[in-house]
Design a protein around this motif. Structure first.
Motif, PDB file in Angstrom:
ATOM      1  N   THR A 164       0.827  -1.142   0.038  1.00 23.35           N
ATOM      2  CA  THR A 164       0.080  -0.027   0.047  1.00 23.35           C
ATOM      3  C   THR A 164       0.881   1.131  -0.003  1.00 23.35           C
ATOM      4  OG1 THR A 164      -1.681  -1.169   1.282  1.00 23.35           O
ATOM      5  CG2 THR A 164      -1.797   1.255   1.171  1.00 23.35           C
ATOM      6  N   LEU A 165       0.758   1.796  -1.177  1.00 20.21           N
ATOM      7  CA  LEU A 165       1.680   3.196  -1.496  1.00 20.21           C
ATOM      8  C   LEU A 165       0.843   4.441  -1.649  1.00 20.21           C
ATOM      9  CD1 LEU A 165       4.634   4.041  -1.364  1.00 20.21           C
ATOM     10  CD2 LEU A 165       4.603   3.281  -3.713  1.00 20.21           C
ATOM     11  N   ILE A 166       0.909   5.470  -0.873  1.00 19.09           N
ATOM     12  CA  ILE A 166       0.245   6.565  -0.976  1.00 19.09           C
ATOM     13  C   ILE A 166       1.350   7.793  -0.983  1.00 19.09           C
ATOM     14  CG2 ILE A 166      -1.465   8.524  -0.037  1.00 19.09           C
ATOM     15  CD1 ILE A 166      -2.547   5.566   0.037  1.00 19.09           C
ATOM     16  N   LEU A 167       1.250   8.441  -2.343  1.00 18.55           N
ATOM     17  CA  LEU A 167       2.232   9.453  -2.740  1.00 18.55           C
ATOM     18  C   LEU A 167       1.575  10.869  -2.291  1.00 18.55           C
ATOM     19  CD1 LEU A 167       3.354   8.159  -6.184  1.00 18.55           C
ATOM     20  CD2 LEU A 167       4.193   7.630  -3.925  1.00 18.55           C
ATOM     21  N   PHE A 168       2.355  11.823  -1.774  1.00 20.89           N
ATOM     22  CA  PHE A 168       1.744  13.065  -1.634  1.00 20.89           C
ATOM     23  C   PHE A 168       2.903  14.181  -2.535  1.00 20.89           C
ATOM     24  CE2 PHE A 168       0.465  10.602   1.991  1.00 20.89           C
ATOM     25  CZ  PHE A 168      -0.901  11.271   1.998  1.00 20.89           C
ATOM     26  N   GLY A 169       2.437  14.866  -3.478  1.00 22.80           N
ATOM     27  CA  GLY A 169       3.120  15.525  -4.153  1.00 22.80           C
ATOM     28  C   GLY A 169       2.580  16.890  -4.965  1.00 22.80           C
ATOM     29  N   ASP A 170       3.390  17.844  -5.187  1.00 20.56           N
ATOM     30  CA  ASP A 170       3.076  18.908  -5.656  1.00 20.56           C
ATOM     31  C   ASP A 170       3.394  19.144  -7.134  1.00 20.56           C
ATOM     32  OD1 ASP A 170       3.139  21.717  -6.518  1.00 20.56           O
ATOM     33  OD2 ASP A 170       3.728  22.750  -4.861  1.00 20.56           O
ATOM     34  N   PRO A 171       2.704  19.050  -7.981  1.00 22.72           N
ATOM     35  CA  PRO A 171       2.793  19.291  -9.465  1.00 22.72           C
ATOM     36  C   PRO A 171       3.896  20.351 -10.154  1.00 22.72           C
ATOM     37  CG  PRO A 171       0.587  19.576  -9.337  1.00 22.72           C
ATOM     38  CD  PRO A 171       1.128  19.346  -7.945  1.00 22.72           C
ATOM     39  N   ALA A 172       3.624  21.449  -9.179  1.00 21.21           N
ATOM     40  CA  ALA A 172       4.445  22.648  -9.838  1.00 21.21           C
ATOM     41  C   ALA A 172       5.602  22.516  -9.447  1.00 21.21           C
ATOM     42  CB  ALA A 172       3.614  24.040  -9.352  1.00 21.21           C
ATOM     43  N   GLN A 173       6.288  21.680  -8.644  1.00 17.73           N
ATOM     44  CA  GLN A 173       7.957  21.872  -8.186  1.00 17.73           C
ATOM     45  C   GLN A 173       8.618  21.190  -9.313  1.00 17.73           C
ATOM     46  OE1 GLN A 173       8.687  20.606  -4.368  1.00 17.73           O
ATOM     47  NE2 GLN A 173       7.033  21.595  -3.372  1.00 17.73           N
ATOM     48  N   LEU A 174       9.918  21.008  -8.891  1.00 19.11           N
ATOM     49  CA  LEU A 174      11.086  20.633  -9.930  1.00 19.11           C
ATOM     50  C   LEU A 174      10.813  19.101  -9.834  1.00 19.11           C
ATOM     51  CD1 LEU A 174      13.513  23.310  -8.777  1.00 19.11           C
ATOM     52  CD2 LEU A 174      12.592  22.954 -11.046  1.00 19.11           C
ATOM     53  N   ALA A 175      10.972  18.518 -10.772  1.00 19.14           N
ATOM     54  CA  ALA A 175      11.433  17.243 -11.366  1.00 19.14           C
ATOM     55  C   ALA A 175      12.608  16.874 -11.117  1.00 19.14           C
ATOM     56  CB  ALA A 175      10.524  16.634 -12.632  1.00 19.14           C
ATOM     57  N   PRO A 176      12.802  15.355 -10.756  1.00 15.06           N
ATOM     58  CA  PRO A 176      14.161  14.925 -10.711  1.00 15.06           C
ATOM     59  C   PRO A 176      14.998  15.059 -12.176  1.00 15.06           C
ATOM     60  CG  PRO A 176      12.761  13.225  -9.693  1.00 15.06           C
ATOM     61  CD  PRO A 176      11.770  14.278 -10.359  1.00 15.06           C
ATOM     62  N   VAL A 177      15.969  15.323 -11.855  1.00 13.94           N
ATOM     63  CA  VAL A 177      17.073  15.405 -13.185  1.00 13.94           C
ATOM     64  C   VAL A 177      17.020  14.195 -13.942  1.00 13.94           C
ATOM     65  CG1 VAL A 177      19.424  15.894 -14.146  1.00 13.94           C
ATOM     66  CG2 VAL A 177      18.734  16.963 -12.191  1.00 13.94           C
ATOM     67  N   GLY A 178      16.697  14.328 -15.388  1.00  9.04           N
ATOM     68  CA  GLY A 178      16.809  13.452 -16.344  1.00  9.04           C
ATOM     69  C   GLY A 178      15.401  12.739 -16.293  1.00  9.04           C
ATOM     70  N   GLN A 179      14.253  13.284 -15.884  1.00  6.85           N
ATOM     71  CA  GLN A 179      12.911  12.868 -15.924  1.00  6.85           C
ATOM     72  C   GLN A 179      11.985  13.700 -16.863  1.00  6.85           C
ATOM     73  OE1 GLN A 179      12.484   9.937 -12.338  1.00  6.85           O
ATOM     74  NE2 GLN A 179      10.897  11.200 -12.925  1.00  6.85           N
ATOM     75  N   SER A 180      12.393  14.698 -17.655  1.00  9.92           N
ATOM     76  CA  SER A 180      11.795  15.418 -18.770  1.00  9.92           C
ATOM     77  C   SER A 180      10.878  16.355 -18.225  1.00  9.92           C
ATOM     78  CB  SER A 180      11.366  14.706 -19.855  1.00  9.92           C
ATOM     79  OG  SER A 180      12.313  13.941 -20.515  1.00  9.92           O
ATOM     80  N   GLY A 181      11.069  16.494 -16.725  1.00 12.49           N
ATOM     81  CA  GLY A 181      10.167  17.385 -16.106  1.00 12.49           C
ATOM     82  C   GLY A 181       8.629  16.857 -15.478  1.00 12.49           C
ATOM     83  N   GLN A 182       8.741  15.518 -15.752  1.00 12.79           N
ATOM     84  CA  GLN A 182       7.526  14.790 -15.358  1.00 12.79           C
ATOM     85  C   GLN A 182       7.786  13.788 -13.839  1.00 12.79           C
ATOM     86  OE1 GLN A 182       5.905  11.638 -18.052  1.00 12.79           O
ATOM     87  NE2 GLN A 182       4.053  12.353 -17.769  1.00 12.79           N
ATOM     88  N   MET A 183       6.583  14.083 -13.149  1.00 10.65           N
ATOM     89  CA  MET A 183       6.684  13.310 -11.776  1.00 10.65           C
ATOM     90  C   MET A 183       6.021  11.834 -12.001  1.00 10.65           C
ATOM     91  SD  MET A 183       6.529  16.778 -11.383  1.00 10.65           S
ATOM     92  CE  MET A 183       6.946  18.023 -10.573  1.00 10.65           C
ATOM     93  N   VAL A 184       6.602  10.897 -10.995  1.00  9.29           N
ATOM     94  CA  VAL A 184       5.906   9.600 -11.204  1.00  9.29           C
ATOM     95  C   VAL A 184       4.632   9.531 -10.987  1.00  9.29           C
ATOM     96  CG1 VAL A 184       8.276   8.578 -10.842  1.00  9.29           C
ATOM     97  CG2 VAL A 184       6.593   9.175  -8.929  1.00  9.29           C
ATOM     98  N   PHE A 185       3.969  10.502 -10.409  1.00 12.07           N
ATOM     99  CA  PHE A 185       2.706  10.195  -9.950  1.00 12.07           C
ATOM    100  C   PHE A 185       1.694  10.795 -10.942  1.00 12.07           C
ATOM    101  CE2 PHE A 185       4.039  13.969  -7.464  1.00 12.07           C
ATOM    102  CZ  PHE A 185       3.614  15.170  -8.292  1.00 12.07           C
ATOM    103  N   GLU A 186       2.518  11.446 -12.134  1.00 10.82           N
ATOM    104  CA  GLU A 186       1.619  11.918 -13.101  1.00 10.82           C
ATOM    105  C   GLU A 186       1.578  10.727 -14.239  1.00 10.82           C
ATOM    106  OE1 GLU A 186       2.792  16.734 -13.653  1.00 10.82           O
ATOM    107  OE2 GLU A 186       4.154  15.358 -13.991  1.00 10.82           O
ATOM    108  N   ARG A 187       2.246   9.597 -14.142  1.00 12.70           N
ATOM    109  CA  ARG A 187       1.828   8.707 -14.915  1.00 12.70           C
ATOM    110  C   ARG A 187       0.761   7.615 -14.194  1.00 12.70           C
ATOM    111  NH1 ARG A 187       6.987  10.044 -16.730  1.00 12.70           N
ATOM    112  NH2 ARG A 187       8.401   9.120 -15.177  1.00 12.70           N
ATOM    113  N   LEU A 188       0.195   7.724 -13.236  1.00 11.83           N
ATOM    114  CA  LEU A 188      -0.811   7.294 -12.449  1.00 11.83           C
ATOM    115  C   LEU A 188      -2.125   7.416 -13.286  1.00 11.83           C
ATOM    116  CD1 LEU A 188      -0.031   7.222  -8.797  1.00 11.83           C
ATOM    117  CD2 LEU A 188       0.525   5.194 -10.569  1.00 11.83           C
ATOM    118  N   GLY A 189      -3.104   6.654 -13.438  1.00 10.29           N
ATOM    119  CA  GLY A 189      -4.233   6.784 -14.076  1.00 10.29           C
ATOM    120  C   GLY A 189      -4.960   7.852 -13.245  1.00 10.29           C
ATOM    121  N   ALA A 190      -6.043   8.449 -13.836  1.00 12.64           N
ATOM    122  CA  ALA A 190      -6.611   9.545 -13.010  1.00 12.64           C
ATOM    123  C   ALA A 190      -7.552   8.875 -11.965  1.00 12.64           C
ATOM    124  CB  ALA A 190      -7.664  10.198 -14.121  1.00 12.64           C
TER     125      ALA A 190
END
Length: 512
Positions: A217-243
């Motif tokens: 069971t994994l719950i992520l808490f994140g801010d989509p306006a912050q800086l993404a990790p280097v090398g990930q083209s600005g996309q956060m991992v939680f943005e790849r989860l389904g709606a």
């Protein structure tokens, strides 16, 4: 079945209440009932991932803290990284994680027992080259050939070690850290149960995959306006989860309403906003509210306790050098009152207990520390850890002060092993992510340079992401610095403003 008193409800906004219900529903499906305050043994083979997403002021931390208290009330054991207790068949566990010590410390200051991902899941495994260098410096091995380390750098390391028998200090003289030789982490053998991950915008793909293997069971808490990790083209991992797995907090919590700092941060979402237009917004905010200030110069007095946030590393080093010069600091020593940032613990794997002890006393990576003076033993420093319950301590330290246009840093203190520090009068915005201060100075010329460079991240101008992260580091007051100038200090650097322990300096950490 284990039962406990139901956690009293907190006054949530509508979207927070909806997110709470969705998380509670997922946990109930995994055998933990927050409403009933009970839990059952975990069911093998089941897994779930959710993401709670929202910008600054939307109440993510409030929701995380409330869920933690409800899980604790339901009899779930909290895993801190220091102690896990005895394993039981019916035991359920929760670990609250952050990608960095800085982010974890922010939660701990708010009463949430957070730790780092690596602290829970891994222990470091050093590259064999580290041992080769160490043996050579100590005189028990031949001169090594290390990829990426020049003969000149090796000579600098040896010259330093001959003066001060400190391997991390010698590596620092060569422009390296002991952590540069970490080739990986040894994975924990047993999986855990429920994982909350704060500052999930900082997660990279590998960390996310590791977490999914460890936590059913994994719950992520994140801010989509912050800086993404280097090398990930600005996309956060939680943005790849389904709606359906993204729980959006879109409303600003009532405590944040009317906050000009957050108003500025949210204004950056306008795709047509230019840097010049945004700076005019800062000017207007400064005229209307004293929580925002347009400043012609960097305040050197503030730098002693709250770092200037910059984009470029060269800017950081120049500001630190100017700060030390303005304060009249000597070139070969630190003054009491100079700020430091803990850069980690320089200890090999076999000294994990000592590393944990230092971290437990507040010397975690990213911790803000004030230098009090040299310790009673060579290589030791007396320190004040900002925010710690017993802030004053004496610890084996490796302090590295970088200087403009010089490869070799100034190292005023170098123990054989211990806590590593950089100067803390200025830090990069990337490294400030996850930290907060009452008053923050943002060095606008660096953001203007980022705007002029025209760089983007996931289709968003980089300067906007940098500005958003920098602005939201300020809890009460924001200084927008518009000129490349430093004001002279109004008061001499000192330590009189620091609270003192009831007892004298107690920690005398033995050198490893």
């Amino acid at each position: 079945m284990v039962r406990a008193m139901q956690n009293p409800a907190l006054p949530f906004s509508d979207d927070q209440a909806e997110a709470w219900d969705r998380v509670a529903e997922q946990l109930r499906g995994m055998g933990i009932d927050l409403l009933e305050g009970s839990h059952q043994p975990a069911t093998e083979g089941k897994s779930t991932v959710l993401a709670v997403i929202g910008k600054a002021g939307s109440g993510k931390t409030m929701l995380l803290a409330s869920l933690y208290k409800a899980l604790q009330a339901a009899g779930v054991d909290i895993i801190s990284g220091d102690y896990e207790g005895k394993k039981r068949k019916d035991r359920r566990t929760l670990a609250i994680l952050a990608p960095t010590n800085k982010a974890a410390s922010v939660l701990r200051m708010r009463g949430v027992p957070a730790t780092t991902i690596h602290r829970i899941l891994y222990t470091p495994v050093y590259d064999p080259q580290y041992e080769l260098i160490a043996e050579w410096l100590a005189g028990t091995g031949k001169r090594p050939e290390v990829e990426g380390l020049t003969e000149l750098a090796l000579d600098r390391a040896k010259a330093f070690y001959d003066q001060v028998a400190s391997i991390p200090g010698a590596l620092a003289a060569a422009g390296l850290r002991g952590s540069d030789f970490i080739k990986g982490w040894k994975r924990r053998e047993e999986p855990l149960d429920v994982g909350f991950v704060d500052e999930a915008s900082m997660l990279d793909e590998r960390q996310f995959d590791d977490l999914r293997e460890i936590f059913p069971t994994l719950i992520l808490f994140g801010d989509p306006a912050q800086l993404a990790p280097v090398g990930q083209s600005g996309q956060m991992v939680f943005e790849r989860l389904g709606a359906p797995r993204q729980l959006i907090l879109s409303r600003i919590h009532r405590q944040a309403e009317g906050n000009p700092i957050l108003d500025l941060a949210h204004a950056l979402a306008d795709p047509d906003l230019t840097f010049d237009s945004f700076e005019r917004m800062v000017e207007r905010a400064a005229r209307e509210d004293d929580r925002v200030v347009m400043a012609e110069r960097v305040d050197s007095d503030l730098m002693a306790r709250s770092p200037v946030l910059v984009w470029r590393n060269a800017t950081r080093i120049r500001l630190i050098t100017a700060f030390r010069a303005a304060q009249g600091a000597p070139v070969d020593a630190l003054l009491p009152g100079e700020p430091l940032i803990c850069d980690g613990i320089e200890l090999p794997l076999k000294h994990r207990k000592k590393r944990i002890d230092l971290e437990a006393r507040g010397l975690i990576k990213g911790a803000q520390v004030i230098y009090l003076g040299p310790g009673n033993r060579s290589g030791f420093a007396k320190l004040h850890v900002i925010g710690a319950e017993e802030p004053q301590l004496s610890a084996a330290s490796i302090i590295k002060i970088e200087r403009p246009d010089e490869e070799e840093p100034f190292i005023p203190s170098a123990a054989t092993m211990g806590a590593a520090f950089l100067h803390g009068a200025a830090v990069t915005i990337h490294k400030a992510q996850g930290s907060q201060w009452d008053t923050v100075q943002v060095f606008a010329p660096d953001l203007w340079a980022a705007a002029q460079a025209g760089r983007t991240e996931a289709g968003i101008p980089l300067w906007k992401r940098l500005a958003y992260v920098a602005i939201t580091r300020a809890e009460k007051r924001l200084l927008w610095i518009v000129r490349n100038r430093l004001a002279l200090p109004k008061t001499p650097l000192g330590i009189e403003d620091l609270p003192r322990n009831a007892a004298p300096l107690a920690l005398q950490q033995s050198e490893a």
